[in-house]
Design a protein around this motif. Structure first.
Motif, PDB file in Angstrom:
ATOM      1  N   ILE A 150       0.860  -1.188   0.000  1.00 54.22           N
ATOM      2  CA  ILE A 150       0.000   0.000   0.000  1.00 54.22           C
ATOM      3  C   ILE A 150       0.893   1.233   0.000  1.00 54.22           C
ATOM      4  CG2 ILE A 150      -1.818   1.278   1.181  1.00 54.22           C
ATOM      5  CD1 ILE A 150      -2.741  -1.299   2.495  1.00 54.22           C
ATOM      6  N   GLY A 151       0.917   1.925  -1.121  1.00 63.57           N
ATOM      7  CA  GLY A 151       1.724   3.142  -1.238  1.00 63.57           C
ATOM      8  C   GLY A 151       0.936   4.325  -0.686  1.00 63.57           C
ATOM      9  N   ILE A 152       1.618   5.165   0.085  1.00 62.26           N
ATOM     10  CA  ILE A 152       0.954   6.323   0.675  1.00 62.26           C
ATOM     11  C   ILE A 152       1.191   7.546  -0.220  1.00 62.26           C
ATOM     12  CG2 ILE A 152       0.670   7.726   2.767  1.00 62.26           C
ATOM     13  CD1 ILE A 152       0.048   4.685   3.136  1.00 62.26           C
ATOM     14  N   LEU A 153       0.094   8.046  -0.769  1.00 58.29           N
ATOM     15  CA  LEU A 153       0.169   9.206  -1.666  1.00 58.29           C
ATOM     16  C   LEU A 153       0.230  10.502  -0.855  1.00 58.29           C
ATOM     17  CD1 LEU A 153      -2.519   8.040  -4.251  1.00 58.29           C
ATOM     18  CD2 LEU A 153      -0.016   8.034  -4.527  1.00 58.29           C
ATOM     19  N   ASN A 154       0.828  11.576  -1.375  1.00 60.05           N
ATOM     20  CA  ASN A 154       1.440  11.596  -2.693  1.00 60.05           C
ATOM     21  C   ASN A 154       2.921  11.182  -2.651  1.00 60.05           C
ATOM     22  OD1 ASN A 154      -0.901  12.639  -3.946  1.00 60.05           O
ATOM     23  ND2 ASN A 154      -0.355  14.707  -3.315  1.00 60.05           N
ATOM     24  N   GLY A 155       3.540  11.392  -1.511  1.00 60.31           N
ATOM     25  CA  GLY A 155       4.993  11.325  -1.433  1.00 60.31           C
ATOM     26  C   GLY A 155       5.640  10.032  -1.887  1.00 60.31           C
ATOM     27  N   ALA A 156       4.939   8.890  -1.694  1.00 59.89           N
ATOM     28  CA  ALA A 156       5.595   7.598  -1.954  1.00 59.89           C
ATOM     29  C   ALA A 156       5.411   7.096  -3.383  1.00 59.89           C
ATOM     30  CB  ALA A 156       5.091   6.550  -0.963  1.00 59.89           C
ATOM     31  N   PHE A 157       4.826   7.919  -4.251  1.00 55.58           N
ATOM     32  CA  PHE A 157       4.505   7.385  -5.592  1.00 55.58           C
ATOM     33  C   PHE A 157       5.741   6.907  -6.355  1.00 55.58           C
ATOM     34  CE2 PHE A 157       5.651  10.422  -8.972  1.00 55.58           C
ATOM     35  CZ  PHE A 157       6.018  11.529  -8.230  1.00 55.58           C
ATOM     36  N   MET A 158       6.827   7.629  -6.232  1.00 55.35           N
ATOM     37  CA  MET A 158       8.025   7.289  -7.011  1.00 55.35           C
ATOM     38  C   MET A 158       8.748   6.088  -6.399  1.00 55.35           C
ATOM     39  SD  MET A 158      10.757  10.094  -8.390  1.00 55.35           S
ATOM     40  CE  MET A 158       9.690  11.252  -9.210  1.00 55.35           C
ATOM     41  N   PHE A 159       8.865   6.107  -5.083  1.00 53.00           N
ATOM     42  CA  PHE A 159       9.500   5.009  -4.357  1.00 53.00           C
ATOM     43  C   PHE A 159       8.700   3.720  -4.567  1.00 53.00           C
ATOM     44  CE2 PHE A 159       9.949   3.020   0.092  1.00 53.00           C
ATOM     45  CZ  PHE A 159      11.060   2.280  -0.274  1.00 53.00           C
ATOM     46  N   ALA A 160       7.382   3.815  -4.456  1.00 53.46           N
ATOM     47  CA  ALA A 160       6.533   2.623  -4.601  1.00 53.46           C
ATOM     48  C   ALA A 160       6.687   2.034  -6.004  1.00 53.46           C
ATOM     49  CB  ALA A 160       5.076   2.974  -4.326  1.00 53.46           C
ATOM     50  N   SER A 161       6.761   2.908  -6.990  1.00 54.92           N
ATOM     51  CA  SER A 161       6.901   2.459  -8.373  1.00 54.92           C
ATOM     52  C   SER A 161       8.217   1.718  -8.581  1.00 54.92           C
ATOM     53  CB  SER A 161       6.814   3.684  -9.296  1.00 54.92           C
ATOM     54  OG  SER A 161       7.271   3.368 -10.566  1.00 54.92           O
ATOM     55  N   ASP A 162       9.307   2.293  -8.117  1.00 56.57           N
ATOM     56  CA  ASP A 162      10.618   1.656  -8.278  1.00 56.57           C
ATOM     57  C   ASP A 162      10.735   0.398  -7.425  1.00 56.57           C
ATOM     58  OD1 ASP A 162      11.501   3.465 -10.136  1.00 56.57           O
ATOM     59  OD2 ASP A 162      12.539   4.740  -8.679  1.00 56.57           O
ATOM     60  N   LEU A 163      10.163   0.461  -6.216  1.00 54.93           N
ATOM     61  CA  LEU A 163      10.254  -0.689  -5.320  1.00 54.93           C
ATOM     62  C   LEU A 163       9.531  -1.895  -5.922  1.00 54.93           C
ATOM     63  CD1 LEU A 163      11.269  -1.600  -2.484  1.00 54.93           C
ATOM     64  CD2 LEU A 163       9.015  -1.004  -1.601  1.00 54.93           C
ATOM     65  N   MET A 164       8.378  -1.643  -6.505  1.00 59.84           N
ATOM     66  CA  MET A 164       7.616  -2.758  -7.095  1.00 59.84           C
ATOM     67  C   MET A 164       8.379  -3.417  -8.239  1.00 59.84           C
ATOM     68  SD  MET A 164       5.105  -3.527  -5.388  1.00 59.84           S
ATOM     69  CE  MET A 164       3.948  -4.543  -6.288  1.00 59.84           C
ATOM     70  N   LYS A 165       9.149  -2.603  -8.966  1.00 60.24           N
ATOM     71  CA  LYS A 165       9.957  -3.162 -10.063  1.00 60.24           C
ATOM     72  C   LYS A 165      11.097  -4.015  -9.538  1.00 60.24           C
ATOM     73  CE  LYS A 165       9.837   1.011 -12.108  1.00 60.24           C
ATOM     74  NZ  LYS A 165      10.404   2.108 -12.895  1.00 60.24           N
ATOM     75  N   ALA A 166      11.473  -3.766  -8.274  1.00 56.66           N
ATOM     76  CA  ALA A 166      12.564  -4.531  -7.659  1.00 56.66           C
ATOM     77  C   ALA A 166      12.054  -5.752  -6.894  1.00 56.66           C
ATOM     78  CB  ALA A 166      13.352  -3.616  -6.721  1.00 56.66           C
ATOM     79  N   VAL A 167      10.732  -5.908  -6.855  1.00 58.26           N
ATOM     80  CA  VAL A 167      10.136  -7.059  -6.168  1.00 58.26           C
ATOM     81  C   VAL A 167       9.847  -8.125  -7.215  1.00 58.26           C
ATOM     82  CG1 VAL A 167       8.006  -7.821  -5.028  1.00 58.26           C
ATOM     83  CG2 VAL A 167       9.191  -5.792  -4.198  1.00 58.26           C
ATOM     84  N   ASN A 168      10.326  -9.355  -6.967  1.00 58.84           N
ATOM     85  CA  ASN A 168      10.180 -10.388  -7.998  1.00 58.84           C
ATOM     86  C   ASN A 168       9.373 -11.594  -7.515  1.00 58.84           C
ATOM     87  OD1 ASN A 168      11.942 -11.562  -6.275  1.00 58.84           O
ATOM     88  ND2 ASN A 168      13.711 -11.501  -7.625  1.00 58.84           N
ATOM     89  N   ILE A 169       8.369 -11.314  -6.694  1.00 63.85           N
ATOM     90  CA  ILE A 169       7.442 -12.366  -6.244  1.00 63.85           C
ATOM     91  C   ILE A 169       6.034 -11.898  -6.589  1.00 63.85           C
ATOM     92  CG2 ILE A 169       8.881 -13.233  -4.332  1.00 63.85           C
ATOM     93  CD1 ILE A 169       7.125 -11.361  -2.483  1.00 63.85           C
TER      94      ILE A 169
ATOM     95  N   GLY B 130       4.405  21.487  -2.237  1.00 67.28           N
ATOM     96  CA  GLY B 130       3.871  21.064  -3.540  1.00 67.28           C
ATOM     97  C   GLY B 130       4.906  20.890  -4.640  1.00 67.28           C
ATOM     98  N   LEU B 131       6.063  21.502  -4.479  1.00 69.73           N
ATOM     99  CA  LEU B 131       7.073  21.415  -5.541  1.00 69.73           C
ATOM    100  C   LEU B 131       8.243  20.520  -5.139  1.00 69.73           C
ATOM    101  CD1 LEU B 131       7.312  25.099  -6.857  1.00 69.73           C
ATOM    102  CD2 LEU B 131       5.970  23.200  -7.786  1.00 69.73           C
ATOM    103  N   GLY B 132       8.952  20.035  -6.158  1.00 74.45           N
ATOM    104  CA  GLY B 132      10.184  19.271  -5.913  1.00 74.45           C
ATOM    105  C   GLY B 132      10.011  17.766  -6.019  1.00 74.45           C
ATOM    106  N   ARG B 133       8.790  17.305  -6.163  1.00 71.31           N
ATOM    107  CA  ARG B 133       8.555  15.848  -6.182  1.00 71.31           C
ATOM    108  C   ARG B 133       9.213  15.178  -7.387  1.00 71.31           C
ATOM    109  NH1 ARG B 133       4.667  14.853  -2.301  1.00 71.31           N
ATOM    110  NH2 ARG B 133       2.936  16.294  -2.116  1.00 71.31           N
TER     111      ARG B 133
END
Ligand code: IMP
Length: 181
Positions: free
Chosen positions: A45-64, A167-170
């Motif tokens: 469960i990704g917590i928006l908005n801040g975790a959108f980028m981390f969650a996306s990359d993390l899921m690509k690194a999960v192989n199960i 709001g900026l820098g994400r």
């Protein structure tokens, strides 16, 4: 090469954690999660908005086999005298009986994460683990266990890789730290 400093609104930030270092850490976290949670078909469960980028990359690194969903958390203006209960918004997936991994950008005081974990427990989650890219240990006011931590950082405001300043820098690929002039 990342820029050594960036200006967000009226403030100057200096390079703190470069993209390459972030990606390496995300790969490591993904491997640990995959190893530890194989056979459980976890729900991230990704917590928006801040975790959108981390969650996306993390899921690509999960192989199960794993699912991902997102939700928002807001301050709850209710009868709570503490004013610290957060409302979970947009969680459409059932968490009952599921092994949950909460994916957050940063745990600061831990108030938000404590509230999230408590509420997911009440919704009947089988297990709840926390993956946070950043943790400010000196700021922790709550007893939350962040099992998967990317980087422990000092008590300084950071932006980039999903984290914002007003709001900026994400969209920055690297993480920058507030520069004290
Ligand atoms: P906590 O409830 O104090 O742990 O706050 C967590 C939330 O505060 C995070 O999800 C962020 O949205 C925000 N936050 C805390 N520290 C920072 C920071 O240094 N930069 C950007 N956002 C932050």
């Amino acid at each position: 090469m990342p820029q050594p400093t960036v200006t967000v609104h009226d403030k100057t930030f200096e390079l703190f954690i470069a993209e390459e270092e972030i990606q390496k850490k995300v790969e490591e976290l993904g491997s640990s999660l995959s190893q530890n949670l194989k056979d459980t078909k976890p729900l991230f469960i990704g917590i928006l908005n801040g975790a959108f980028m981390f969650a996306s990359d993390l899921m690509k690194a999960v192989n199960i086999p794993a699912e991902i969903t997102f939700m928002k958390v807001t301050s709850y203006q209710g009868m709570e005298t503490t004013g610290q209960t957060k409302e979970l918004i947009g969680l459409n997936d059932s968490v009952k009986g599921r092994d949950i991994v909460v994916v957050e950008d940063i745990v600061d005081t831990g108030i938000t994460m404590e509230s999230i974990v408590d509420q997911l427990k009440n919704l009947g989650a089988k297990s709840i683990e926390v993956a946070s890219l950043l943790l400010k240990p000196d700021c922790l006011q709550r007893d939350v266990e962040v099992k998967y931590t990317g980087f422990e950082i000092p008590e300084k405001f950071v932006v980039g890789y999903g984290l914002d300043y007003d709001g900026l820098g994400r969209n920055l690929k690297d993480i920058y730290q507030l520069k004290h002039e």
